[in-house]
Design a protein around this motif. Structure first.
Motif, PDB file in Angstrom:
ATOM      1  N   SER A   1       6.637 -11.254   8.486  1.00 55.41           N
ATOM      2  CA  SER A   1       5.343 -10.732   8.027  1.00 55.41           C
ATOM      3  C   SER A   1       4.296 -11.842   7.969  1.00 55.41           C
ATOM      4  N   LEU A   2       4.707 -13.060   7.629  1.00 53.32           N
ATOM      5  CA  LEU A   2       3.770 -14.188   7.608  1.00 53.32           C
ATOM      6  C   LEU A   2       3.245 -14.478   9.009  1.00 53.32           C
ATOM      7  N   LEU A   3       4.137 -14.416   9.986  1.00 53.81           N
ATOM      8  CA  LEU A   3       3.708 -14.628  11.366  1.00 53.81           C
ATOM      9  C   LEU A   3       2.726 -13.555  11.807  1.00 53.81           C
ATOM     10  N   LYS A   4       3.006 -12.327  11.399  1.00 52.54           N
ATOM     11  CA  LYS A   4       2.132 -11.214  11.767  1.00 52.54           C
ATOM     12  C   LYS A   4       0.737 -11.383  11.179  1.00 52.54           C
ATOM     13  N   LYS A   5       0.663 -12.039  10.001  1.00 52.23           N
ATOM     14  CA  LYS A   5      -0.624 -12.269   9.341  1.00 52.23           C
ATOM     15  C   LYS A   5      -1.348 -13.491   9.892  1.00 52.23           C
ATOM     16  N   GLY A   6      -0.723 -14.168  10.854  1.00 49.99           N
ATOM     17  CA  GLY A   6      -1.390 -15.296  11.487  1.00 49.99           C
ATOM     18  C   GLY A   6      -1.012 -16.664  10.959  1.00 49.99           C
TER      19      GLY A   6
END
Length: 513
Positions: A317-322
């Motif tokens: 999810s952190l990766l998805k948020k950039g």
């Protein structure tokens, strides 16, 4: 309904392969005693499986193209199931190692092809759901592996950790025959790179044998170690040259021109060393030194493994948020270094609770490294090179694991000798504490009716056993510290790609065993 059953089938196949990477770890001592082998020889049961995975994983794309995905997948399930049964029936350690290698060759397809089927079923629009679903599924394998292995070993016998695959394998085979199809887009078969395959097998096999047997046979004092070292160097050198010059290589090494992939591959190798060696060392430490039964040993790994599932989803999810993959990878490395430091400080009074709490740092560290390293690996690649880059990255993880176990066995053996010599040097007439202990034990056994000489020999035997136990403990603690230092030394590599802030493609979760 058929799609749901297909998803359950392929995830079950992947979990079966993953469970077998960790289920044997808590049974090593039982196998060693039952088969009359040393613990170092028995560790080949783990290593052989890893070597087979190393060889087959990067070839999966090649094999599915040339054999057909359906044929290759179902054939791999059948092979995995059959050789699981043969592992359970093995009567000596080297027969078991052979069948374990063949089991690993069959299992190599179960993870990558299962993953491809899941993403094909869900499609690009639902890639996030597919990632999360498959990621949780593959983490359940390593989660329940040690616990299941401990329960089976303690309540039944170690062969049942292999026999348990038979009913699952049969069910998955039948379901796959009914539901698995060829991919919608077929890729034209390429010419078989037989020389590349042969060079890879000879090179990896020779190098791994040198690493495993070198310490036992005094390294280059043994003629076969010299021969295998030469074979490994020549085979791997020619393999690299061959793969870079032919048009259809079995492993396309040209993708390593990407700096992000090259750095990620090295970091993944180090991650593999830490992941596999720690999960190998911990059950041995728990059972050989602390005396924990197999079930308790397995349960110490369970809390961390469960938390790792949430860590995996959180990092995704952190990766998805950039959030930059580098920040998450850095965090994962720090968590694992903390784990290594805490394990290096254990003593003989360690409890299962202390071990379980330390292992939480390891599990969260691995969870924070899994997805970001995959994202970093493919971030600089063109779409056509992503499958090969991902396969190479997976291979580096397995390679790190198999080399790491071989390396750590050698390191522990050397440290054991040093620590034992230091401790024995303190057993002398000038050490009042040691002489008092020997005298007290001798008097105790004399009081039980033993002759004076027999009583003293018995006392010295107990002292010697205590020295061995303390020496092994110190050696294992040194090994954890050594792995932690390896992680510290690898961290500066992140600086080489620190400026890359590229948005990566939808993430494909890859299992960390």
């Amino acid at each position: 309904m058929k799609k749901n059953i297909l998803i359950i089938t392929v995830i079950a196949a992947a979990m079966m392969e993953l469970i077998d990477t960790s289920i044997v770890n808590v049974a090593l001592s039982h196998m060693s005693g039952n088969l009359g082998s040393t613990l170092e020889d028995t560790s080949w049961v783990i290593t052989a499986y890893a070597i087979a995975n190393i060889i087959i994983i990067p070839m999966t794309s090649f094999l599915t193209t040339n054999l057909g995905r359906r044929n290759y997948y179902i054939g791999s399930i059948i092979a995995f199931t059959f050789f699981s049964a043969m592992c359970g029936m093995a009567s000596n350690i080297w027969t078991l190692v052979l069948f374990r290698f063949l089991q690993g060759m069959g299992g190599g397809a179960l993870l990558s092809v299962s993953q491809a089927i899941v993403f094909e079923v869900y499609g690009k629009a639902r890639m996030g759901i597919a990632s999360a679903l498959f990621g949780i599924g593959v983490f359940l394998g390593p989660t329940i592996g040690p616990t299941l292995g401990g329960f089976i070993t303690e309540n039944y016998s170690w062969p049942w950790i292999f026999y348990i695959n038979i009913p699952i394998g049969i069910a998955v085979t039948v379901s796959s025959l009914l539901l698995v199809t060829e991919p919608a887009i077929k890729v034209k078969a390429k010419a078989v790179d037989w020389w590349g395959i042969l060079l890879l097998v000879i090179g990896i096999g020779s190098l791994q044998t040198v690493l495993e047997r070198g310490e036992t046979d005094d390294w280059f004092a043994a003629g076969y170690i010299v021969v295998l070292t030469i074979m490994a160097v020549l085979s791997l050198t020619v393999f690299i040259w061959w793969e870079l010059t032919i048009p259809n290589p079995v492993i396309d090494l040209r993708v390593l021109k990407s700096k992000s992939l090259a750095v990620a591959a090295i970091l993944t190798f180090v991650t593999g060393v830490g992941m596999f060696t720690s999960v190998f060392l911990t059950p041995v430490l728990a059972q050989r030194i602390f005396g924990f039964p197999p079930t308790i040993t397995g349960l110490t790994l369970l809390p961390g493994a469960i938390l790792a599932i949430f860590g995996l989803l959180f990092s995704a999810s952190l990766l998805k948020k950039g959030v930059s993959p580098l920040i998450i990878v850095f965090t994962g490395f720090v968590l694992f270094i903390i784990f290594s430091y805490k394990m290096s400080g254990l003593d003989l009074d360690a409890t299962p609770g202390i071990l379980a709490s330390n292992l939480i740092y390891r599990a969260l560290g691995m969870a924070f490294l899994t997805v970001p390293l995959t994202a970093l690996a493919v971030s600089g690649l063109e779409a056509k090179d992503v499958p090969q880059g991902s396969a190479l990255n997976n291979m580096m993880r397995q390679l790190g694991g198999s080399f790491g176990i071989a390396m750590i066995n050698t390191y522990v053996a050397k440290r054991f000798g040093l620590h034992r010599n230091d401790l024995v040097a303190n057993i002398s007439i000038y050490n009042t504490e040691a002489t008092a202990r020997i005298s007290k034990l001798t008097q105790y056994f004399s009081g039980k009716g033993m002759q004076a000489m027999d009583a003293k020999n018995k006392a010295m035997g107990i002292i010697n056993s205590g020295i061995d136990k303390q020496s092994f403990l110190l050696s294992y603690l040194d090994a954890y510290l050594f792995i932690g230092l390896l992680f510290v030394l690898a961290m500066p590599l992140l600086l080489l790609v620190i400026k890359r802030q590229k948005q990566v493609r939808p993430i494909v979760l890859v299992s960390d065993h």
